[in-house]
Each structure stands twice: as structure tokens, then as C-alpha cells.
Write an enzyme that holds these catalytic residues in place. Structure first.
Site, short mmCIF file in Angstrom:
data_model
loop_
_atom_site.label_atom_id
_atom_site.label_comp_id
_atom_site.label_asym_id
_atom_site.label_seq_id
_atom_site.Cartn_x
_atom_site.Cartn_y
_atom_site.Cartn_z
N PHE A 1 11.32 7.55 -3.17
CA PHE A 1 10.45 7.96 -2.06
C PHE A 1 10.10 6.82 -1.13
CE2 PHE A 1 7.02 6.31 -4.65
CZ PHE A 1 5.98 6.04 -3.78
N LYS A 2 10.17 5.58 -1.63
CA LYS A 2 9.83 4.44 -0.78
C LYS A 2 10.74 4.34 0.44
CE LYS A 2 6.75 3.16 -3.85
NZ LYS A 2 6.75 1.92 -4.62
N ASP A 3 11.95 4.90 0.35
CA ASP A 3 12.88 4.85 1.49
C ASP A 3 12.30 5.55 2.72
OD1 ASP A 3 14.97 3.50 0.16
OD2 ASP A 3 15.73 5.37 -0.68
#
Length: 465
Positions: free
Chosen positions: A111-113
Site C-alpha cells: 500500500f505504501k506505493d
């Protein structure tokens, strides 16, 4: 839009200066001076927007005219062109009353992307526009590092150093960082925990002379751009359900260790998104769950778990939440953070705890419960959860809500095969992950001290290209 510090001694900061500042110069965290308020009519107008279009509308509220709209659109389009699903963050049905919001379709399967592809392009844009040097320093509990490196590797005018706790992240998470051989990337494995890395980052950013001399920029969620980018998928999930005919508020179940992802949902709610409950899912490092239940914020003994990205005791975004909990009273926040610094804990009175519990419910997921959830949902639905998402799903199973729930699926299960194998499930690696095992690694070991890291950074940042 202007930004202010949670501790009250920094104000009137524009968006670009805010993302460059990272940690506020008074040691606090930056937040918008005011939050935009969105009407039901606006949400209805946004219902047919693609993810990129929605992101452009929301980013525009926080950036204003600092970046021309056509240039901002290009930044957004470039950032989400790297995602493997055309919806960017698709919503999938899991069981009656529970959907999952898949946030792992970016280049590093986490999800950090969603935030860091945008922030990386934003840093590139600022460096090109201003001719400035950008030196990024961050710490990771697993996923931030790979996403941050992927967002800026090889980009002119940018260097990045990421700290990770040696031996305390998954093999795939480590390989996604350490197999990168670009000259502008430095990976340091520290002899300690993520909390040690986070402490070092804050100490170095709090050294204002060092910070300005080496043009330090933040990639961790202390950077407000990270939080703002993550609000988008809360809106997108709600709007996708509305398109399917789901009327009324939605609850979100969020696996979180650093309080950033769930804080983005809290901001979305304050902006007008119809959120019923925010379900805070932790693992056995349960400081945040204890705070929601008891009103006491006190680190406990560090525990290694099957969800290593959540193995965090001190949540860096917690201060931002305190700012809103205390009615945007910076003096109260500064006093509480000083108390935490001196005593190692803080507590809130009963009226504040009631306010917390009006928005949040919490559940701390044990190691076995995490594995059991993975096994049960795979057996009953065929859907394979990664261990962090399993914590969110377990919390949604435990906590009754009056509204449908969406669990945030924060990573692809292939990133945590060590945990998946424990329940007897074999999975095939995506080609991008399978390839990692054939590459050489590039990483240095370091003591977990600010002085040791500062010395290594001086060499890295001063070296000629």
C-alpha cells in the site's frame, strides 16, 4: 493551503515547503491549517471519477495554485501508471458485509506505493523546478523502504538512504530494497528495531543545522504528503460501493502500527466522508489498541510477529491525532509530547477517551489468530490474505458495526511467504518477486545510533556523482 505544526511554533508553510520540511522545525508534525469540507453533492459528482481523476481533485484541495493543474495532473498520471490494475485500488467482495480494498497493485506490491509513487515524482518535480538537491532519509518496518526506493531510484538530483531493522522484516521486503544497485540508493540495516530507526530519523531531523546542511527530506509518514495521498483511497472505496447501490456510511478496518494509514481515514471522515467506525487492528505490539481501550499510551515489550510491518511500539502519526483530539490546541499537544518524552507514557482523561471511542474501535490480533484467519478465509472463500490484511479482517470479524465494512488489504501475500507457509498454503510468486532471489544484494550493517548514521550519511551525501 497553508500548513502548521502540531506544536504551534511553525505556521504559514506552503505545500511544497511542507513536503520539503518533513518534520516541523519545532519537532512537531505538519497538518493543514484548515481541512476542506466536502458536501454530499460533491461526493455524488465524484462518483464516476477514475482513481487518477479523484486523486487530482483531492490533491488540488491541499496544493492550491502552487503546482499548475496541468502539471499536477501529469504527476498524478505518471504516479499511477505504474499500477497493475486499471482501478489502482480495486474493491473486492470477501463475505457478506465485508469487502477488501486492494492496495497492493503498485510496483512493490504494498500500500505504501500509493503515496510514495506520487511523493517520489513530486520530489523529482521540485528538484527540477528549483535546481535544489534532495536527500531523502527514512526508516522502514518493511514496506516503506522498498516503495520509497522504487519511487526515486535513478532520479536526478535525489539521493535516498533507508534504515531497516536487521533480521526483523520478511525476506522479500529486504530483497526489494537491497537488490537495488542505483548509485543514489543506500540501504542500512541497523542493529535494533524499527522504533530505533524511527527514533534516529526524528533525532536527525530535529537537528536543524544537520537537516538544512544536508537538505534532508522525509519519506516516512511524518511527511504530510504521505497522509494526504492515502486519504484518496478511502474516498475511492466509499464511492465504488455507492456506485454499486450501497447507501449510507461505511466502516473501515485498518491494520496499522504507525497510525498513518488509519489517520488518513480519520482525516477523510473529518473532511466529510460518511465513515461510521474506524476499526484499528494491531498485532501483539498493541500500544494503539490499548490506547483506544484504556486511554493510556505506553510502549510495551517488543514482540516479533507474523505481521512484521506492524511490529511498532511508538506510532509517529499519533501526535497528529492528538492535535485534533485536543481541539487543535498546540500547547496541549506540546505538553503531552514532552510528558511522553520525559516519562515514556501519557494518558488522557475520561472525556477525551470517550471522544476517541466515538470514532475508533480496536482489536489486537494474536499470532495464532492471524494465521487462523488466513487459513479460514482461504478455505472458505479461496482468497489469500497477507498477515497484515488478516489482522484487519480479524478485527472486522470481532467488532460488530452497524454498517458494511471495508478491510484495507495492505500487501500482496507473496511478500510474506514465511507466514503463509505456516498454515500449509503454497503460493506462486509473481514474476517481479521471483526474480529478486536471483539478484545480488547491496546493504551495510550499522549500529542503531544517530551518531553512526549521521557519519555514514555525511559520506554518502557528499560523494561526487
Amino acid at each position: 493551503m497553508e500548513y502548521i505544526s502540531t506544536r504551534g511554533k511553525v505556521s504559514g508553510v506552503g505545500f511544497i515547503d511542507a513536503i520539503l520540511m518533513g518534520l516541523a522545525d519545532d519537532g512537531g508534525l505538519l497538518v493543514p491549517a484548515r481541512l476542506p469540507q466536502l458536501s454530499e453533492a460533491t461526493l455524488r459528482q465524484w462518483q464516476e471519477l477514475r482513481y487518477q481523476e479523484l486523486a487530482l481533485e483531492i490533491f488540488s484541495l491541499f496544493i492550491g495554485d502552487e503546482i499548475p493543474r496541468d502539471e499536477l495532473k501529469q504527476l498524478v498520471d505518471d504516479s499511477y501508471a505504474t499500477f497493475r490494475d486499471e482501478d489502482v485500488t480495486p474493491v473486492r467482495g470477501l463475505r457478506d458485509g465485508l469487502d477488501v480494498l486492494e492496495l497492493f497493485h503498485g510496483p512493490t506490491f504494498a500500500f505504501k506505493d500509493v503515496a510514495l509513487q506520487f511523493l517520489g515524482n513530486l520530489y523529482r518535480y521540485v528538484a527540477a523546478k528549483t535546481g535544489s538537491t534532495i536527500h531523502i532519509l527514512g526508516a522502514t518496518s518493511g514496506d516503506t523502504g522498498a516503495s520509497a526506493i522504487e519511487g526515486v531510484r535513478g532520479k536526478e538530483g535525489i539521493r535516498i538512504c533507508i534504515l531497516h531493522p536487521h533480521g526483523k522484516i520478511s525476506q522479500v521486503q529486504e530483497l526489494q530494497m537491497t537488490t537495488i544497485d542505483d548509485a543514489n540508493v543506500l540501504n542500512l540495516a541497523i542493529d535494533g528495531t524499527f522504533d530505533d530507526g524511527q527514533r534516529i530519523i526524528k533525532e536527525l531531523f530535529a537537528d536543524v543545522d544537520f537537516k538544512h546542511r544536508y537538505h534532508l527530506r522525509a519519506i516516512n509518514s511524518i511527511n504530510i504528503a504521505r497522509i494526504l495521498a492515502q486519504t484518496v483511497y478511502y474516498f475511492y472505496a466509499y464511492l465504488q460501493l455507492a456506485k454499486r447501490g450501497q447507501a449510507g456510511p461505511v466502516s473501515f478496518s485498518v491494520p496499522t502500527g504507525n497510525f498513518g494509514d488509519i489517520f488518513a481515514g480519520y482525516l477523510a471522515k473529518r473532511m466529510g466522508l460518511p465513515v461510521d467506525r474506524l476499526l484499528l487492528a494491531t498485532n501483539e505490539n498493541n500500544i494503539l489498541a490499548r490506547f483506544v481501550s484504556e486511554g493510556a499510551y505506553q510502549p510495551g515489550e517488543f514482540r516479533g510477529t507474523h505481521s512484521p510491518s506492524m511490529d511498532i511500539q511508538v506510532a509517529s502519526n499519533f501526535e497528529r491525532y492528538l492535535f485534533y483530539l485536543y481541539g487543535e490546541d498546540a500547547a496541549s499537544v506540546a505538553a503531552l509530547m514532552e510528558q511522553f518524552k520525559q516519562q515514556g507514557s501519557l494518558s488522557i482523561p475520561a472525556d477525551k477517551l470517550a471522544a476517541v471511542q466515538a470514532d475508533f474501535s480496536a482489536h489486537a490480533v494474536g499470532n495464532q489468530e492471524c494465521l487462523d484467519t488466513i487459513a479460514r478465509y482461504h478455505r472458505e472463500t479461496g482468497y489469500l490474505l497477507d498477515p497484515h490484511t488478516a489482522c484487519g479482517v480479524a478485527a472486522a470479524d470481532r467488532i460488530a458495526t452497524a454498517s458494511p465494512a471495508v478491510a484495507l488489504a495492505t500487501a500482496h501475500p507473496a511478500k510474506f511467504d514465511e507466514s503463509i507457509r505456516l498454515v500449509g498454503i503454497e503460493q506462486a510468486y509473481p514474476p517481479q518477486i521471483a526474480d529478486l532471489f536471483e539478484r545480488p544484494t547491496h546493504v551495510e550493517l550499522s549500529p542503531a545510533t544517530a551518531d553512526a548514521i549521521a557519519d555514514r550519511l555525511k559520506d554518502f551525501f557528499e560523494q561526487k556523482r
